[in-house]
Enzyme design. Structure first.
Site, PDB file in Angstrom:
ATOM      1  NE  ARG A  17      -2.689   2.179   3.571  1.00  0.00           N
ATOM      2  CZ  ARG A  17      -2.916   2.622   4.790  1.00  0.00           C
ATOM      3  NH1 ARG A  17      -2.372   2.027   5.829  1.00  0.00           N
ATOM      4  NH2 ARG A  17      -3.689   3.652   4.974  1.00  0.00           N
ATOM      5  CE1 TYR A  22       0.826   5.158   6.342  1.00  0.00           C
ATOM      6  CE2 TYR A  22      -0.164   4.727   4.211  1.00  0.00           C
ATOM      7  CZ  TYR A  22      -0.189   5.353   5.432  1.00  0.00           C
ATOM      8  OH  TYR A  22      -1.245   6.173   5.759  1.00  0.00           O
ATOM      9  CG  HIS A  97       0.115   7.615  13.779  1.00  0.00           C
ATOM     10  ND1 HIS A  97      -1.024   6.958  13.391  1.00  0.00           N
ATOM     11  CD2 HIS A  97      -0.192   8.268  14.928  1.00  0.00           C
ATOM     12  CE1 HIS A  97      -1.981   7.206  14.257  1.00  0.00           C
ATOM     13  NE2 HIS A  97      -1.497   7.996  15.205  1.00  0.00           N
TER      14      HIS A  97
HETATM   15  C1  DQA Z   1      -1.287   5.848   9.911  1.00  0.00           C
HETATM   16  C2  DQA Z   1      -1.774   7.267   9.606  1.00  0.00           C
HETATM   17  C3  DQA Z   1      -3.276   7.280   9.450  1.00  0.00           C
HETATM   18  O1  DQA Z   1      -3.728   8.608   9.175  1.00  0.00           O
HETATM   19  C4  DQA Z   1      -3.693   6.383   8.299  1.00  0.00           C
HETATM   20  O2  DQA Z   1      -5.099   6.351   8.178  1.00  0.00           O
HETATM   21  C5  DQA Z   1      -3.131   5.022   8.410  1.00  0.00           C
HETATM   22  C6  DQA Z   1      -1.752   4.849   8.861  1.00  0.00           C
HETATM   23  C7  DQA Z   1       0.251   5.767   9.986  1.00  0.00           C
HETATM   24  O3  DQA Z   1       0.739   4.777  10.512  1.00  0.00           O
HETATM   25  O4  DQA Z   1       0.953   6.655   9.491  1.00  0.00           O
HETATM   26  O5  DQA Z   1      -3.771   4.041   8.045  1.00  0.00           O
HETATM   27  O6  DQA Z   1      -1.791   5.460  11.174  1.00  0.00           O
END
Ligand code: DQA
Length: 139
Positions: A17, A22, A97
């Site tokens: 993804r 990420y 995050h």
């Molecule tokens: C997240 C940030 C969130 O805003 C997003 O919806 C995610 C991943 C992160 O790890 O950066 O799914 O939690």
């Protein structure tokens, strides 16, 4: 120490993804390196795309584990129910995050969970999880 990592929606797609945000590692392979790094601690991993399952896991581990690390994904920004679950358990919870949510859309700047957590770690890629383990296990 017993530490539970909980990942919320879409985090099963890590490595596939939006790689520019990420990264290209799956959580399973990162988790294996984390377990190798902390052999003295019992790290467990749970992922669900369903809000209620995340809440059930918080209830299950939240009275006898030593720490919980949660990345609730987009539920971070919306879920009063997960916030209430964190408030209702005894185990300290660290919110993490992968991305720096403060550099992104304004709807990601608000966390419903943060006020009920020990602290928040954001923007260090998958290392955010390791930094949370460091906090929970520091002597
Ligand atoms: C997240 C940030 C969130 O805003 C997003 O919806 C995610 C991943 C992160 O790890 O950066 O799914 O939690």
């Amino acid at each position: 120490m017993k530490i539970q990592i909980i990942n919320g929606p879409n985090l099963n797609l890590l490595g596939i993804r939006e790689k520019s945000i990420y990264g290209d590692s799956s959580f399973e392979s990162y988790f294996a390196t984390l377990q190798q790094r902390y052999p003295e601690h019992e790290l467990s991993y749970f992922q669900s795309n369903k809000e209620g399952e995340l809440i059930d896991k918080l209830h299950e581990v939240g009275f006898d584990y030593d720490g919980i690390i949660i990345n609730a994904g987009a539920y971070t920004h919306t879920s009063i129910a997960i916030a209430d679950a964190i408030a209702g358990i005894n185990t300290p919870v660290v919110e993490v995050h992968i991305s720096n949510v403060y550099k992104r859309e304004t709807f990601r700047h608000k966390s419903m969970l943060a006020a009920n957590c020990v602290g928040v770690i954001a923007g260090f890629g998958l290392n955010s999880y390791r930094l949370a383990v460091e906090h929970l296990t520091e002597k």
